[in-house]
Design an enzyme around this catalytic site. Structure first.
Site, PDB file in Angstrom:
ATOM      1  CG  ASP A  97      -9.158   1.508   3.250  1.00 33.58           C
ATOM      2  OD1 ASP A  97     -10.251   0.165   2.399  1.00 33.58           O
ATOM      3  OD2 ASP A  97      -7.638   0.884   2.867  1.00 33.58           O
ATOM      4  CE  LYS A 137      -4.313  -1.156   2.102  1.00 36.49           C
ATOM      5  NZ  LYS A 137      -4.938  -0.701   2.691  1.00 36.49           N
TER       6      LYS A 137
HETATM    7  P1  NAP Z   1      -1.980  -3.127  10.886  1.00 35.18           P
HETATM    8  O1  NAP Z   1      -1.447  -2.391   9.777  1.00 35.18           O
HETATM    9  O2  NAP Z   1      -1.245  -4.362  11.158  1.00 35.18           O
HETATM   10  O3  NAP Z   1      -2.431  -2.968  12.823  1.00 35.18           O
HETATM   11  C1  NAP Z   1      -2.853  -3.282  13.580  1.00 35.18           C
HETATM   12  C2  NAP Z   1      -2.937  -1.976  15.285  1.00 35.18           C
HETATM   13  O4  NAP Z   1      -3.759  -3.154  16.524  1.00 35.18           O
HETATM   14  C3  NAP Z   1      -1.451  -1.348  15.520  1.00 35.18           C
HETATM   15  O5  NAP Z   1      -1.283  -0.646  15.596  1.00 35.18           O
HETATM   16  C4  NAP Z   1      -0.968  -3.237  16.318  1.00 35.18           C
HETATM   17  O6  NAP Z   1       0.012  -2.291  17.949  1.00 35.18           O
HETATM   18  C5  NAP Z   1      -2.442  -3.544  17.068  1.00 35.18           C
HETATM   19  N1  NAP Z   1      -2.585  -4.524  17.477  1.00 35.18           N
HETATM   20  C6  NAP Z   1      -1.981  -6.047  16.899  1.00 35.18           C
HETATM   21  N2  NAP Z   1      -2.279  -6.962  17.741  1.00 35.18           N
HETATM   22  C7  NAP Z   1      -2.971  -5.818  18.889  1.00 35.18           C
HETATM   23  C8  NAP Z   1      -3.094  -6.603  20.382  1.00 35.18           C
HETATM   24  N3  NAP Z   1      -2.537  -8.293  20.588  1.00 35.18           N
HETATM   25  N4  NAP Z   1      -3.242  -5.638  21.450  1.00 35.18           N
HETATM   26  C9  NAP Z   1      -3.267  -4.508  21.165  1.00 35.18           C
HETATM   27  N5  NAP Z   1      -2.888  -3.792  19.441  1.00 35.18           N
HETATM   28  C10 NAP Z   1      -3.004  -4.963  19.350  1.00 35.18           C
HETATM   29  O7  NAP Z   1      -3.551  -3.790  10.463  1.00 35.18           O
HETATM   30  P2  NAP Z   1      -4.813  -3.149   9.992  1.00 35.18           P
HETATM   31  O8  NAP Z   1      -3.757  -3.227   8.421  1.00 35.18           O
HETATM   32  O9  NAP Z   1      -4.818  -2.191  10.241  1.00 35.18           O
HETATM   33  O10 NAP Z   1      -5.627  -4.211   9.793  1.00 35.18           O
HETATM   34  C11 NAP Z   1      -6.273  -4.194  11.566  1.00 35.18           C
HETATM   35  C12 NAP Z   1      -7.464  -5.293  11.231  1.00 35.18           C
HETATM   36  O11 NAP Z   1      -8.263  -4.091  10.559  1.00 35.18           O
HETATM   37  C13 NAP Z   1      -7.262  -6.591  10.590  1.00 35.18           C
HETATM   38  O12 NAP Z   1      -8.001  -7.378  10.984  1.00 35.18           O
HETATM   39  C14 NAP Z   1      -8.193  -6.589   9.395  1.00 35.18           C
HETATM   40  O13 NAP Z   1      -8.124  -7.495   9.106  1.00 35.18           O
HETATM   41  C15 NAP Z   1      -8.785  -5.054   9.503  1.00 35.18           C
HETATM   42  N6  NAP Z   1      -9.295  -4.505   8.386  1.00 35.18           N
HETATM   43  C16 NAP Z   1     -10.064  -4.068   7.719  1.00 35.18           C
HETATM   44  C17 NAP Z   1     -11.515  -3.787   6.954  1.00 35.18           C
HETATM   45  C18 NAP Z   1     -12.263  -3.416   6.676  1.00 35.18           C
HETATM   46  O14 NAP Z   1     -12.633  -3.605   4.829  1.00 35.18           O
HETATM   47  N7  NAP Z   1     -13.395  -4.252   7.210  1.00 35.18           N
HETATM   48  C19 NAP Z   1     -10.122  -3.296   6.525  1.00 35.18           C
HETATM   49  C20 NAP Z   1      -8.856  -3.409   6.588  1.00 35.18           C
HETATM   50  C21 NAP Z   1      -8.563  -3.536   7.831  1.00 35.18           C
HETATM   51  P3  NAP Z   1       1.335  -3.165  17.434  1.00 35.18           P
HETATM   52  O15 NAP Z   1       1.881  -2.562  16.223  1.00 35.18           O
HETATM   53  O16 NAP Z   1       2.207  -2.800  18.405  1.00 35.18           O
HETATM   54  O17 NAP Z   1       1.188  -4.097  16.754  1.00 35.18           O
END
Ligand code: NAP
Length: 279
Positions: free
Chosen positions: A103, A67
């Site tokens: 998004d 991305k």
């Molecule tokens: P990302 O860039 O990896 O960000 C995830 C965030 O969550 C980071 O701040 C991470 O912190 C935190 N995190 C992860 N595990 C954690 C835990 N156990 N406790 C506390 N904080 C935690 O991921 P993303 O792309 O944002 O995606 C996140 C979620 O959203 C995924 O499940 C994805 O499938 C979903 N999503 C859905 C859509 C939709 O259209 N519905 C779109 C995009 C994403 P750290 O950096 O400290 O690990």
């Protein structure tokens, strides 16, 4: 018309189901394919973007980990993609390759659909997590007049994001703190929307919830969980059992795809067909 998704890995993606259902519903002769590109492959992304320039591809979706890597390969970013700092949709306009991001608008559209009661321009939203999807959610919320509090386990990540958005949106309120009971308790009475952007609760860890165990639930809050697998996470189930409004992220997934489909084809996206294709 050929469209596709690039990322690594992409085999799990629901996008082909969404887009192929939409193409056949509107009667377009086209196909949506997967283009997995290993980040160590030097010319993979460039070759793919050249296919859009040549017309071989009519549009491309981009997911993790490309991305941001793909930004230098487009000619222009939309203001939304600039604010988010990432591209999820690419298309050609007047010979120029445009990097867009659907998004933020996808999230806001689904939020409006499900939570019209809490939609207020003076509302305060709490965002759990400070990663890629948080940037899209915060962009959408700030553009719609919300005040935002970011709570993350890594305080530096949350603070950096708050600083970035405060600079991007001067005069708008963006605060940051720890995702824990101590920081959140005094804030909860003034928050009317919670958005979970962490993957906590996602398959296979469906027994987990990002809601701190010792944090009391407020009487009135709408919960939007970006996680869509399972359809109803522990966070959503818990909120609903308390009589609160809550929804998972499948609608956002459909909506961001529908917006990309409309940018590429000019046809109104058949959202219900798309939703049924992944439900
Ligand atoms: P990302 O860039 O990896 O960000 C995830 C965030 O969550 C980071 O701040 C991470 O912190 C935190 N995190 C992860 N595990 C954690 C835990 N156990 N406790 C506390 N904080 C935690 O991921 P993303 O792309 O944002 O995606 C996140 C979620 O959203 C995924 O499940 C994805 O499938 C979903 N999503 C859905 C859509 C939709 O259209 N519905 C779109 C995009 C994403 P750290 O950096 O400290 O690990």
């Amino acid at each position: 018309m050929r469209f596709g998704l690039t990322g690594w890995p992409v085999s799990h993606s629901l996008s082909p189901r969404l887009h192929n259902a939409a193409l056949s519903a509107v009667g377009l002769d086209g196909e949506y394919c997967l283009y997995p590109i290993d980040p160590s492959e030097p010319d993979g992304l460039l070759n793919l973007t050249n296919k859009i320039r040549s017309g071989e591809l009519a549009g491309l979706n981009v997911t993790i980990p490309h991305k941001q890597n793909i930004i230098p390969m487009v000619d222009e970013l939309t203001s939304t993609a600039k604010s988010i700092g990432a591209i999820n949709t690419i298309y050609l306009r007047n010979g120029r390759l445009i990097g867009d991001n659907t998004d933020a608008q996808g999230f806001m559209a689904d939020l409006h659909k499900n939570a019209s009661a809490v939609m207020s321009s003076s509302g305060k939203a709490m965002v759990f997590g400070a990663g890629g999807s948080a940037r899209a959610v915060i962009t959408g919320l700030l553009n719609s007049g919300w005040r935002v509090v970011i709570a993350a386990r890594d305080i530096h990540q949350a603070q950096n994001l708050a600083l970035y958005f405060s600079n991007q949106h001067p005069g708008k309120s963006v605060e940051a703190g720890f995702l824990d009971q101590r920081y959140l308790t005094p804030l909860m009475s003034s928050v009317n929307l919670l958005v979970n952007t962490t993957p906590i609760g996602m398959v296979p860890n469906t027994d987990n919830s990002p809601w701190p165990v010792d944090l009391a639930w407020p009487k009135k809050i709408f919960v939007y969980d970006l996680v869509y697998n399972p359809r109803r996470t522990k966070l959503v189930t818990e909120a609903m059992s308390l009589g609160l409004g809550a929804v998972g992220g499948l609608g956002m997934l459909v909506e961001q795809a529908a917006l990309a489909f409309e940018l590429w084809t000019g046809f109104e996206a058949p959202r219900e067909v798309m939703y049924s294709a992944v439900e």
